[in-house]
Design an enzyme around this catalytic site. Sequence first.
Site, PDB file in Angstrom:
ATOM      1  N   PHE A   1     -17.485  -0.409   4.275  1.00 53.96           N
ATOM      2  CA  PHE A   1     -16.154  -0.919   3.888  1.00 53.96           C
ATOM      3  C   PHE A   1     -16.003  -2.237   3.704  1.00 53.96           C
ATOM      4  CE2 PHE A   1     -11.923   0.632   4.356  1.00 53.96           C
ATOM      5  CZ  PHE A   1     -12.145   1.929   4.267  1.00 53.96           C
TER       6      PHE A   1
ATOM      7  N   HIS B   1      -3.393  -4.204  -1.223  1.00 60.97           N
ATOM      8  CA  HIS B   1      -4.666  -3.305  -1.319  1.00 60.97           C
ATOM      9  C   HIS B   1      -5.036  -3.062  -2.613  1.00 60.97           C
ATOM     10  CE1 HIS B   1      -7.655  -0.276  -0.870  1.00 60.97           C
ATOM     11  NE2 HIS B   1      -7.400  -0.256   0.309  1.00 60.97           N
TER      12      HIS B   1
ATOM     13  N   ASP C   1      11.531  -1.375  11.763  1.00 64.68           N
ATOM     14  CA  ASP C   1      12.454  -1.522  12.666  1.00 64.68           C
ATOM     15  C   ASP C   1      12.332  -2.178  13.764  1.00 64.68           C
ATOM     16  OD1 ASP C   1      13.780   0.218  10.949  1.00 64.68           O
ATOM     17  OD2 ASP C   1      13.703   1.956  12.063  1.00 64.68           O
TER      18      ASP C   1
ATOM     19  N   ARG D   1     -10.339  -7.596   0.915  1.00 64.59           N
ATOM     20  CA  ARG D   1      -9.151  -7.374   0.136  1.00 64.59           C
ATOM     21  C   ARG D   1      -8.407  -8.449  -0.533  1.00 64.59           C
ATOM     22  NH1 ARG D   1      -6.981  -2.441   3.875  1.00 64.59           N
ATOM     23  NH2 ARG D   1      -8.813  -1.188   3.802  1.00 64.59           N
TER      24      ARG D   1
ATOM     25  N   GLN E   1      -0.781  -7.870   3.130  1.00 66.79           N
ATOM     26  CA  GLN E   1      -2.107  -7.585   2.140  1.00 66.79           C
ATOM     27  C   GLN E   1      -1.689  -6.546   1.187  1.00 66.79           C
ATOM     28  OE1 GLN E   1      -5.150  -4.728   4.055  1.00 66.79           O
ATOM     29  NE2 GLN E   1      -6.372  -6.713   4.033  1.00 66.79           N
TER      30      GLN E   1
ATOM     31  N   ARG F   1      -6.491  -8.861   6.818  1.00 66.40           N
ATOM     32  CA  ARG F   1      -7.104  -7.719   7.572  1.00 66.40           C
ATOM     33  C   ARG F   1      -8.273  -7.139   7.031  1.00 66.40           C
ATOM     34  NH1 ARG F   1      -6.451  -2.050   8.219  1.00 66.40           N
ATOM     35  NH2 ARG F   1      -5.052  -1.999   6.442  1.00 66.40           N
TER      36      ARG F   1
ATOM     37  N   THR G   1      -8.272   5.077  -0.922  1.00 65.43           N
ATOM     38  CA  THR G   1      -8.871   4.193  -0.045  1.00 65.43           C
ATOM     39  C   THR G   1     -10.197   3.206  -0.517  1.00 65.43           C
ATOM     40  OG1 THR G   1     -10.446   4.460   1.964  1.00 65.43           O
ATOM     41  CG2 THR G   1     -10.461   6.145   0.354  1.00 65.43           C
ATOM     42  N   GLU G   2     -10.479   2.249   0.101  1.00 66.76           N
ATOM     43  CA  GLU G   2     -11.531   1.466   0.043  1.00 66.76           C
ATOM     44  C   GLU G   2     -12.985   2.231   0.309  1.00 66.76           C
ATOM     45  OE1 GLU G   2     -10.851  -2.451   1.347  1.00 66.76           O
ATOM     46  OE2 GLU G   2     -12.684  -2.385   2.599  1.00 66.76           O
TER      47      GLU G   2
ATOM     48  N   LEU H   1      -2.185   5.191  -2.361  1.00 65.30           N
ATOM     49  CA  LEU H   1      -3.356   4.609  -2.043  1.00 65.30           C
ATOM     50  C   LEU H   1      -4.610   5.200  -2.356  1.00 65.30           C
ATOM     51  CD1 LEU H   1      -4.685   2.258  -0.532  1.00 65.30           C
ATOM     52  CD2 LEU H   1      -5.331   3.523   1.305  1.00 65.30           C
TER      53      LEU H   1
ATOM     54  N   HIS I   1       0.208  -3.245   0.945  1.00 61.16           N
ATOM     55  CA  HIS I   1      -0.079  -2.298   2.249  1.00 61.16           C
ATOM     56  C   HIS I   1       0.000  -2.589   3.605  1.00 61.16           C
ATOM     57  CE1 HIS I   1      -3.327   0.806   2.896  1.00 61.16           C
ATOM     58  NE2 HIS I   1      -4.062  -0.114   3.570  1.00 61.16           N
TER      59      HIS I   1
ATOM     60  N   GLY J   1       8.115   4.544  18.969  1.00 63.63           N
ATOM     61  CA  GLY J   1       7.080   4.741  17.965  1.00 63.63           C
ATOM     62  C   GLY J   1       5.763   5.741  18.455  1.00 63.63           C
TER      63      GLY J   1
ATOM     64  N   GLY K   1       3.310   6.852  16.250  1.00 61.74           N
ATOM     65  CA  GLY K   1       2.187   6.710  15.456  1.00 61.74           C
ATOM     66  C   GLY K   1       1.169   6.317  16.227  1.00 61.74           C
TER      67      GLY K   1
HETATM   68  C1  LIG Z   1      -2.080   4.895   2.896  1.00 61.16           C
HETATM   69  C2  LIG Z   1      -2.690   4.013   3.989  1.00 61.16           C
HETATM   70  C3  LIG Z   1      -3.997   4.192   4.233  1.00 61.16           C
HETATM   71  C4  LIG Z   1      -4.627   3.408   5.342  1.00 61.16           C
HETATM   72  N1  LIG Z   1      -5.965   3.652   5.847  1.00 61.16           N
HETATM   73  C5  LIG Z   1      -6.357   2.784   6.902  1.00 61.16           C
HETATM   74  C6  LIG Z   1      -7.824   2.962   7.542  1.00 61.16           C
HETATM   75  O1  LIG Z   1      -8.674   3.482   6.746  1.00 61.16           O
HETATM   76  N2  LIG Z   1      -8.220   2.137   8.158  1.00 61.16           N
HETATM   77  C7  LIG Z   1      -7.340   1.319   8.987  1.00 61.16           C
HETATM   78  O2  LIG Z   1      -7.865   0.793   9.969  1.00 61.16           O
HETATM   79  N3  LIG Z   1      -6.028   1.481   8.528  1.00 61.16           N
HETATM   80  C8  LIG Z   1      -5.509   1.813   7.534  1.00 61.16           C
HETATM   81  N4  LIG Z   1      -4.212   1.755   7.041  1.00 61.16           N
HETATM   82  C9  LIG Z   1      -3.475   1.095   8.049  1.00 61.16           C
HETATM   83  C10 LIG Z   1      -3.142   1.796   9.276  1.00 61.16           C
HETATM   84  O3  LIG Z   1      -2.849   3.312   9.016  1.00 61.16           O
HETATM   85  C11 LIG Z   1      -1.446   1.352   9.782  1.00 61.16           C
HETATM   86  O4  LIG Z   1      -1.464  -0.010  10.163  1.00 61.16           O
HETATM   87  C12 LIG Z   1      -1.494   2.104  11.115  1.00 61.16           C
HETATM   88  O5  LIG Z   1      -1.477   3.539  11.139  1.00 61.16           O
HETATM   89  C13 LIG Z   1       0.048   1.662  11.568  1.00 61.16           C
HETATM   90  O6  LIG Z   1       0.136   2.384  13.072  1.00 61.16           O
HETATM   91  P1  LIG Z   1       1.344   2.273  14.036  1.00 61.16           P
HETATM   92  O7  LIG Z   1       1.042   3.020  15.324  1.00 61.16           O
HETATM   93  O8  LIG Z   1       1.726   0.858  14.134  1.00 61.16           O
HETATM   94  O9  LIG Z   1       2.427   2.703  13.310  1.00 61.16           O
HETATM   95  P2  LIG Z   1       2.858   4.175  12.336  1.00 61.16           P
HETATM   96  O10 LIG Z   1       1.788   5.071  12.242  1.00 61.16           O
HETATM   97  O11 LIG Z   1       3.566   3.613  11.156  1.00 61.16           O
HETATM   98  O12 LIG Z   1       4.036   4.504  13.432  1.00 61.16           O
HETATM   99  C14 LIG Z   1       5.370   3.968  13.565  1.00 61.16           C
HETATM  100  C15 LIG Z   1       6.022   4.944  14.459  1.00 61.16           C
HETATM  101  O13 LIG Z   1       7.215   4.341  14.783  1.00 61.16           O
HETATM  102  C16 LIG Z   1       8.445   5.068  14.782  1.00 61.16           C
HETATM  103  N5  LIG Z   1       9.704   4.360  14.508  1.00 61.16           N
HETATM  104  C17 LIG Z   1       9.582   3.193  13.605  1.00 61.16           C
HETATM  105  N6  LIG Z   1      11.099   2.809  13.767  1.00 61.16           N
HETATM  106  C18 LIG Z   1      11.680   3.407  14.767  1.00 61.16           C
HETATM  107  C19 LIG Z   1      12.933   3.446  15.504  1.00 61.16           C
HETATM  108  N7  LIG Z   1      13.737   2.633  14.868  1.00 61.16           N
HETATM  109  N8  LIG Z   1      13.157   4.256  16.210  1.00 61.16           N
HETATM  110  C20 LIG Z   1      12.339   5.347  16.689  1.00 61.16           C
HETATM  111  N9  LIG Z   1      10.740   5.420  16.031  1.00 61.16           N
HETATM  112  C21 LIG Z   1      10.634   4.523  15.177  1.00 61.16           C
HETATM  113  C22 LIG Z   1       8.222   6.064  13.620  1.00 61.16           C
HETATM  114  O14 LIG Z   1       8.800   7.289  13.799  1.00 61.16           O
HETATM  115  C23 LIG Z   1       6.451   6.330  13.773  1.00 61.16           C
HETATM  116  O15 LIG Z   1       6.343   7.330  14.917  1.00 61.16           O
HETATM  117  C24 LIG Z   1      -3.823   2.704   6.177  1.00 61.16           C
HETATM  118  C25 LIG Z   1      -2.454   2.306   5.791  1.00 61.16           C
HETATM  119  C26 LIG Z   1      -1.952   3.086   4.730  1.00 61.16           C
HETATM  120  C27 LIG Z   1      -0.488   2.841   4.276  1.00 61.16           C
END
Ligand SMILES: Cc1cc2nc3c(=O)[nH]c(=O)nc-3n(C[C@H](O)[C@H](O)[C@H](O)COP(=O)(O)OP(=O)(O)OC[C@H]3O[C@@H](n4cnc5c(N)ncnc54)[C@H](O)[C@@H]3O)c2cc1C
Lengths: 231, 588
Positions: free
Chosen positions: B119, B242, B221, B286, B240, B399, B254-255, B252, B353, B14, B16
């Site tokens: 928020f 939203h 995954d 929320r 959750q 959350r 945002t809040e 979305l 969400h 991952g 992210g």
């Molecule tokens: C529209 C929106 C707005 C939001 N706004 C906020 C906010 O303002 N404040 C807040 O705190 N939270 C917010 N959230 C929640 C927050 O953004 C997410 O919970 C958070 O970004 C998730 O991060 P992560 O690192 O867990 O995963 P992600 O950023 O989703 O990354 C997942 C990673 O895993 C990789 N991956 C997945 N499966 C596999 C696989 N099988 N093999 C290889 N790689 C894989 C993907 O390619 C990606 O790189 C928001 C969510 C959304 C949807």
Amino acid sequence: MKFSIYRYNPEKDNKPYMRDYELELLPTDRMLLDAILRIKTMDDSLGLRKSCREGVCGSDGMNINGKNGLACVTPLKDLKEPVVLRPLPGFPVIRDLIVDMGQFFKQYHSVKPYLINDNPPPQKERLQSPEDREELDGLYECVLCGCCSASCPSFWWNPDKFVGPAALLQAYRFIADTRDEATSERLDNLEDPYRLFRCHTIMNCADACPKGLNPTEAIGRIKKQMVKRMV
Amino acid sequence: MALPRQIFDTVIVGGGGSGLRAALQLAEAGNHVAVFSKVFPTRSHTVAAQGGIGASLGNMQEDHWLWHMYDTIKGSDYLGDQDAIEFMCRKAAEVVYELEHFGMPFDRNPDGTIYQRPFGGHSQNFGQRPVQRACAAADRTGHAMLHTLYQRNVRAHCQFFVEWMVLDLIRDYEGVVVGIVALEMETGQPMIFQAKSTILATGGAGRIYQSSTNAFINTGDGLGIAARAGIPLEDMEFWQFHPTGVAGAGVLITEAVRGEGGILLNSKGERFMERYAPTMKDLASRDVVSRAMDKEIKEGRGAGPEKDYVLLKLDHLGTEVINKRLPGILEIALKFANVDPTRDPIPVVPTCHYQMGGIPTNYYGQVVAPRGSSGSNEVVPGLYAIGECACVSVHGANRLGTNSLLDLLVFGKSAGDHVREWLKGNPQHRDLPQDAADRSLERLARLDNAESGENISEVAAAMRRTVQHHAGVFRTGKLLAEGVTKIQQVAERARNTAIKDKSRVFNTARIEALELENLVIVAEATLVAAEARTESRGAQAREDFKDRDDKNWLKHSLWYLEGSRLDYKPVNLQPLTVESFEPKVRVY
Ligand SMILES: Cc1cc2nc3c(=O)[nH]c(=O)nc-3n(C[C@H](O)[C@H](O)[C@H](O)COP(=O)(O)OP(=O)(O)OC[C@H]3O[C@@H](n4cnc5c(N)ncnc54)[C@H](O)[C@@H]3O)c2cc1C
Ligand code: SF4
Ligand code: SF4
Ligand code: FES
């Protein structure tokens, strides 16, 4: 609605071809990506990248009726038929609408796209005035979709030597950041007949950017800084 | 078949926010680390986060991590583990300052400090009045954060495997995790990656719902990978909704819109949240706002021709505030709602969400699972999980906005630190078991060999319809029981899918088929756990069990893929240093 989509699978096609599709639009099909994905449910071999479906991840850059853009934020109602879809121009095609962006990211990495400031940071945040922060608006929002660089003739001909509009925009994003201390190193890095100066201010890049950013202007500012430090 | 193999100290699944934060901690310490991502890292869904990162910096008004802790526990409806919550809230300022030092383009106050906005659910002095705690970069906070973290990883020469899909974990005979099997999309080649430690950071699975703010790649995954490896999934009934997804589109809003002063109106133009949450109003947490909206709509006070949405009004904020603080929302409203929010309200509905549940971990990010029937939590050696795919649990049953980005930073960092310790005690690679890649290869072979079978997009649509209908904002025992039966039928269909395209090079049909296997696991866990929980808590609102039941249900559920079995474990009500916050009735 009629579509004509570039198809190429290196395992079985000798050369690329255009394939026609016809789709009955539903009221829920608003954006081009909605339609392409419904085409894909009929023909699962159609390859494209996609993720956020709201124009922030930069995955689905493609050439739409001759203009580069993101399919997920291109409204269907604005498109003339048949909608002709091709991969981003100038980039090697891996399959169908999926291009190899290796060179594009290599150029991005070459501008050292990260803050350089070797002073030990304070306990809390580094301070920055709202005005200084505003200098980063129109720069940091880039989603690295490649639409700009794929519309730039200079990048088509010299993708290995010319940095290209996207990466130059990011180069300027750090030059413009008052917290960054490597401006002169950054200018040295670009002072080269190709890296920066292949830009002939054709403005294609700014026209293509789906986020409304203006790489040409940033390039102009880098050039100005170079002139300034010469005198 | 012998697969090609590569060796690393640590593999991170991952790219992210959470994966990149952990990678940075390891790469900067000289660890040999590889990050895998299905998409180029900056395309991960963290990029879509809009509103902000929660931290009690106190830049706007007086604030304290203990208040943040209280809000988080109350927001979680007391299902959050108080040790992890204290850990997170205390570390918040530190990780936000670090992010600023990495180059994050935060908005600024006139004195040069980081701008913070109000928020939902965040308050001063234990619920007295709203506080400005969300550290923001316009309404593009996630984009700014993800790019900053990626950039810093470029500086640290971190190694990336971009457009690789990880298929399964490899566990040896003692249950130690010794690596992964992954598929390179461009070539279709599977490969083994041997590692001393593995971190899952695969994000959420919001794509089990029909109407979702999540990206296409959010297919759970990591949860499928863990469940297939015998690891339970925790608290999967808690999703959750939203309050403000664009009606019809799911995108979305945002809040932060309500944080900056936007309000919700029903068809009569009434600011209905004043009735449901007299103190926090539109900024209640929320679950509370989503339920109120659902109720307004069900009772016939929805707006629009079908009376099926409510209105988010923000024109009174003025064009200047909207342009400066909410430029992304302006763009989204124009594009996806056909509304100019500087003049007209945006039609919104509660939209799936965020997944509160996930792979059970402790606050070091180590995956923990009960061993045998002892009921105690034991570490799964070599395995970590962070971010939305993990359940620490800091979010409990609901959350608070801004706490996820914070969670990514805090637990990404702490997992990175803990892995470094782990590697000191475990300097050698362990042997791979004989059958290391068997499970993955069987999955691939099935798809290669199936000449006919269920259509991927039809099964996926059936799954989304089932989850949306049977596990929505309000739930009943009957609805859930029917949902369980239906989803088990869908799961059976998902085992019999076939793809027409069998080619190797960037075969997206194959990827979607593999993703579907993970999605249905998550969907089944959700319905089974929700049916069993006969109470209302946080995001789980049961019409047949309207109240929270601390006597019987102050506990985390654990779902096992094998036999679709449930187990439970207690909530940790004991913080690290401060006194416990005892469960109370929640009023906003
Ligand atoms: C529209 C929106 C707005 C939001 N706004 C906020 C906010 O303002 N404040 C807040 O705190 N939270 C917010 N959230 C929640 C927050 O953004 C997410 O919970 C958070 O970004 C998730 O991060 P992560 O690192 O867990 O995963 P992600 O950023 O989703 O990354 C997942 C990673 O895993 C990789 N991956 C997945 N499966 C596999 C696989 N099988 N093999 C290889 N790689 C894989 C993907 O390619 C990606 O790189 C928001 C969510 C959304 C949807
Ligand atoms: S302005 Fe420069 S960078 Fe932009 S398209 Fe023209 S040549 Fe390329
Ligand atoms: S500048 Fe615009 S077109 Fe170019 S990569 Fe960035 S977002 Fe895409
Ligand atoms: S799918 Fe993310 S930009 Fe279009």
